[in-house]
Design an enzyme around this catalytic site. Structure first.
Site, PDB file in Angstrom:
ATOM      1  N   ASN A   9       2.162  15.805  -7.940  1.00  0.00           N
ATOM      2  CA  ASN A   9       1.374  14.580  -7.779  1.00  0.00           C
ATOM      3  C   ASN A   9       0.281  14.917  -6.776  1.00  0.00           C
ATOM      4  OD1 ASN A   9       0.290  12.119  -7.203  1.00  0.00           O
ATOM      5  ND2 ASN A   9       2.129  11.257  -6.252  1.00  0.00           N
ATOM      6  N   TRP A  10      -0.925  15.048  -7.286  1.00  0.00           N
ATOM      7  CA  TRP A  10      -2.027  15.484  -6.424  1.00  0.00           C
ATOM      8  C   TRP A  10      -2.515  14.377  -5.490  1.00  0.00           C
ATOM      9  CZ3 TRP A  10      -6.042  19.067  -9.316  1.00  0.00           C
ATOM     10  CH2 TRP A  10      -5.382  20.206  -9.778  1.00  0.00           C
ATOM     11  N   LYS A  11      -2.135  13.124  -5.784  1.00  0.00           N
ATOM     12  CA  LYS A  11      -2.596  11.976  -4.973  1.00  0.00           C
ATOM     13  C   LYS A  11      -4.132  11.977  -4.946  1.00  0.00           C
ATOM     14  CE  LYS A  11       1.797  12.069  -2.683  1.00  0.00           C
ATOM     15  NZ  LYS A  11       2.617  11.683  -1.550  1.00  0.00           N
ATOM     16  N   HIS A  94       4.434   4.518  -7.940  1.00  0.00           N
ATOM     17  CA  HIS A  94       4.624   5.343  -6.741  1.00  0.00           C
ATOM     18  C   HIS A  94       4.651   4.435  -5.514  1.00  0.00           C
ATOM     19  CE1 HIS A  94       3.881   8.259  -3.583  1.00  0.00           C
ATOM     20  NE2 HIS A  94       4.341   9.169  -4.425  1.00  0.00           N
ATOM     21  N   GLU A  96       3.249   4.679  -2.785  1.00  0.00           N
ATOM     22  CA  GLU A  96       1.909   4.460  -2.195  1.00  0.00           C
ATOM     23  C   GLU A  96       1.159   3.383  -2.972  1.00  0.00           C
ATOM     24  OE1 GLU A  96       0.799   8.588  -2.282  1.00  0.00           O
ATOM     25  OE2 GLU A  96       2.325   8.993  -0.753  1.00  0.00           O
ATOM     26  N   GLU A 166      12.210   8.911  -4.908  1.00  0.00           N
ATOM     27  CA  GLU A 166      11.434   9.388  -3.761  1.00  0.00           C
ATOM     28  C   GLU A 166      11.688   8.480  -2.551  1.00  0.00           C
ATOM     29  OE1 GLU A 166       7.817  11.824  -5.210  1.00  0.00           O
ATOM     30  OE2 GLU A 166       7.195   9.753  -5.049  1.00  0.00           O
ATOM     31  N   GLY A 172       5.768  13.122   2.504  1.00  0.00           N
ATOM     32  CA  GLY A 172       4.703  13.605   3.377  1.00  0.00           C
ATOM     33  C   GLY A 172       5.121  13.753   4.830  1.00  0.00           C
ATOM     34  N   SER A 212       8.776  15.714   0.257  1.00  0.00           N
ATOM     35  CA  SER A 212       8.752  16.961   1.029  1.00  0.00           C
ATOM     36  C   SER A 212       9.463  18.124   0.341  1.00  0.00           C
ATOM     37  CB  SER A 212       9.316  16.731   2.438  1.00  0.00           C
ATOM     38  OG  SER A 212       8.516  15.793   3.131  1.00  0.00           O
ATOM     39  N   GLY A 233       4.414  16.531  -3.876  1.00  0.00           N
ATOM     40  CA  GLY A 233       3.101  16.144  -3.369  1.00  0.00           C
ATOM     41  C   GLY A 233       2.383  17.332  -2.755  1.00  0.00           C
ATOM     42  N   GLY A 234       2.430  17.430  -1.432  1.00  0.00           N
ATOM     43  CA  GLY A 234       1.675  18.448  -0.694  1.00  0.00           C
ATOM     44  C   GLY A 234       1.828  19.861  -1.229  1.00  0.00           C
TER      45      GLY A 234
END
Ligand code: 13P
Length: 248
Positions: A9-11, A94, A96, A166, A172, A212, A233-234
């Site tokens: 997930n590149w966000k 998500h 977010e 999640e 994150g 994470s 994510g990251g």
């Protein structure tokens, strides 16, 4: 045997030209026939990403879509805009989106239904806050999120869905859930699906862990009986993603 699905997930990261460069860098690293590999990218990156991923095992997904077909919804992306260019996956709900863009279980359900109507596989997100975990209501809360997300979804559709567990406190933060915590909740999600749809659907639906995930935590997490891959994510924005995809 469920096929693993490992998605990035590149966000809100990477411009279209950066997206192409990242896919060029990652494509040799994420080759793995044993898992489905999906890059969920910002809407404006979708078309160049599809082009860059041509001829590879990488599938391109969206990070969001709206639940109406078309019309006066400024700024939104419709399901047929996604299918028209060949998008097969979309992240729905998500945390977010829920936190910053006021998405609710009800809008998540509308989007999930719409995705299925258009033949797009939803990656349905759920997860508790730290307060909910500390208060001991994690499983109850997640069951409620799942039950509402899947209202009026048929068993045949649900079989093809992906659920991403999640925990919000792990996103994150570098604070990955323990393997036991992740497995416990993913198993509870499968039980919830079993109660709604029965054994066949519960054994086919794929459940990811996200929060994470790194090259070092992936092998143990993905070896759990109810964890069928990850939503990353990251670490999906780095060469590390290749190690996560080839976690064995
Ligand atoms: P991180 O892997 O950066 O914690 O993000 C997880 C996530 O939100 C994926 O959807």
């Amino acid at each position: 045997m469920r096929k693993k699905i490992i998605a990035g997930n590149w966000k809100m990261n990477k411009t279209p030209s950066e997206a192409v460069a990242l896919i060029d860098e990652l494509k040799p690293l994420v080759a793995n026939d044993e898992a489905d590999v999906v890059f969920c990218v910002p809407a404006i990156d979708i078309i160049p990403a599809l082009e860059a991923a041509k001829g590879t095992n990488i599938k391109i997904g969206a990070e969001n879509m709206y639940y109406e077909e078309s019309g006066a919804y400024t700024g939104e992306i419709s399901p047929s805009m996604l299918t028209d260019v060949g998008v097969k996956y979309v992240i729905i709900g998500h945390s977010e989106r829920r936190e910053y863009f006021a998405e609710t279980d009800v809008t998540v359900n509308k989007k999930v239904l719409k995705a299925f109507e258009h033949g797009i596989t939803p990656i349905v997100c759920c997860g508790e806050s730290l307060t909910q975990r500390e208060q001991g209501v994690t499983i109850d809360f997640i069951r409620q999120q799942i039950k509402i997300a899947f209202l009026n979804v048929t068993a045949e559709q649900a079989k093809t869905a992906v659920i991403a567990y999640e925990p919000i406190w792990a996103i994150g933060t570098g604070k990955v859930a323990t393997t036991e915590q992740a497995q416990e909740v993913c198993a509870a999600i499968r039980t919830c699906i079993l109660e709604i749809y029965g054994e066949d659907t519960a054994s086919e639906i794929r459940i990811q862990y996200g929060g994470s995930v790194s090259a070092s935590s992936a092998p143990e997490l993905f070896a759990q009986p109810d964890i069928d891959g990850g939503l990353v994510g990251g670490a999906a924005l780095k060469a590390d993603f290749g190690k996560i995809v080839n976690y064995k």
